[in-house]
Design an enzyme around this catalytic site. Sequence first.
Site, PDB file in Angstrom:
ATOM      1  N   CYS A  95       0.814  -1.220   0.000  1.00 40.27           N
ATOM      2  CA  CYS A  95       0.000   0.000   0.000  1.00 40.27           C
ATOM      3  C   CYS A  95       0.851   1.275   0.000  1.00 40.27           C
ATOM      4  CB  CYS A  95      -0.990  -0.074   1.162  1.00 40.27           C
ATOM      5  SG  CYS A  95      -2.453   0.922   0.871  1.00 40.27           S
ATOM      6  N   ARG A 129     -12.024   6.708  -2.491  1.00 40.14           N
ATOM      7  CA  ARG A 129     -11.273   5.773  -1.652  1.00 40.14           C
ATOM      8  C   ARG A 129     -11.695   4.344  -1.974  1.00 40.14           C
ATOM      9  NH1 ARG A 129      -8.031   5.504   2.679  1.00 40.14           N
ATOM     10  NH2 ARG A 129      -7.764   7.749   2.587  1.00 40.14           N
ATOM     11  N   HIS A 193      -3.715  -5.828   2.226  1.00 44.33           N
ATOM     12  CA  HIS A 193      -3.519  -6.004   3.658  1.00 44.33           C
ATOM     13  C   HIS A 193      -4.187  -7.331   4.030  1.00 44.33           C
ATOM     14  CE1 HIS A 193      -2.361  -1.769   4.183  1.00 44.33           C
ATOM     15  NE2 HIS A 193      -3.403  -1.443   3.444  1.00 44.33           N
TER      16      HIS A 193
HETATM   17  N1  GLN Z   1      -1.939   7.002   1.819  1.00 44.60           N
HETATM   18  C1  GLN Z   1      -2.041   6.055   0.760  1.00 44.60           C
HETATM   19  C2  GLN Z   1      -3.372   6.113   0.029  1.00 44.60           C
HETATM   20  O1  GLN Z   1      -4.373   6.509   0.601  1.00 44.60           O
HETATM   21  C3  GLN Z   1      -1.799   4.675   1.292  1.00 44.60           C
HETATM   22  C4  GLN Z   1      -2.873   4.194   2.220  1.00 44.60           C
HETATM   23  C5  GLN Z   1      -2.526   2.919   2.941  1.00 44.60           C
HETATM   24  O2  GLN Z   1      -1.354   2.552   3.049  1.00 44.60           O
HETATM   25  N2  GLN Z   1      -3.512   2.246   3.491  1.00 44.60           N
HETATM   26  O3  GLN Z   1      -3.440   5.762  -1.115  1.00 44.60           O
END
Ligand code: GLN
Length: 237
Positions: A95, A129, A193
Amino acid sequence: MPSDSALSIVWIYPDLLSTYGDQGNVLVLEQRAQRRGIEVETVYVRSADPVPETGDIYLIGGGEDRPQILAAQRLRRDGGLQRAIARGAAMLAVCAGYQIMGSTFGGEEGQPVDGIGLLDIASSRGPARAVGELVAEVDAALNLPTLTGFENHMGVTHLGPGVRPLSRTVAGVGNGDGFEGCYAGHVVGTYLHGPALARNPALADLLLSWRVGELAPLDDSRYEALRQERLSAVLSG
Ligand code: GLN
């Protein structure tokens, strides 16, 4: 006293990047090596400390925008990870850590922030998101079972010609273009994850095999039950 023959696992920046139990990736690698009689030595590198360049497998996790920017700046300045990969080390970057491996990624206002350029990818803020379960079919060249995990990120990632997609998305968003993650040489990047290696032990074994060669099989029934539960929850829903 560090031993020269032990497999060296390096967890980068536990103080900045380790959301959603990504540190579990370290535990899975350690256990899968130890269950095969391979001696392991794990180094936790905090962001104020230099990254050793003689490790075998490097792991980095996800994180929020600000710690992600700080981590990228420190890794760029430090250079140890870049030297380790040039020496042939393997890496799993998750990520935020995945985005950092590229040329650029989106900061907290969407501004472009420099990555460390270890992977030929560029990330930026996506339209929405991406949150939820991910299922993806892995590139046939890697010969791995379906990947399962979950994602929570704003970023989308564009792959350049220097990398191959890790997998094709069946459920979820991943890179945002129908693919999830990428790899080049022994460096793997992913949005998964779970932690990724607990849900996908075959991916852990791929990383291990890149450093220690052929591996004895293990009884994975416990992991398999978790995998099947998550896969059927997504694919039947
Ligand atoms: N900040 C990054 C995004 O939002 C990674 C997020 C994360 O590692 N969960 O894309």
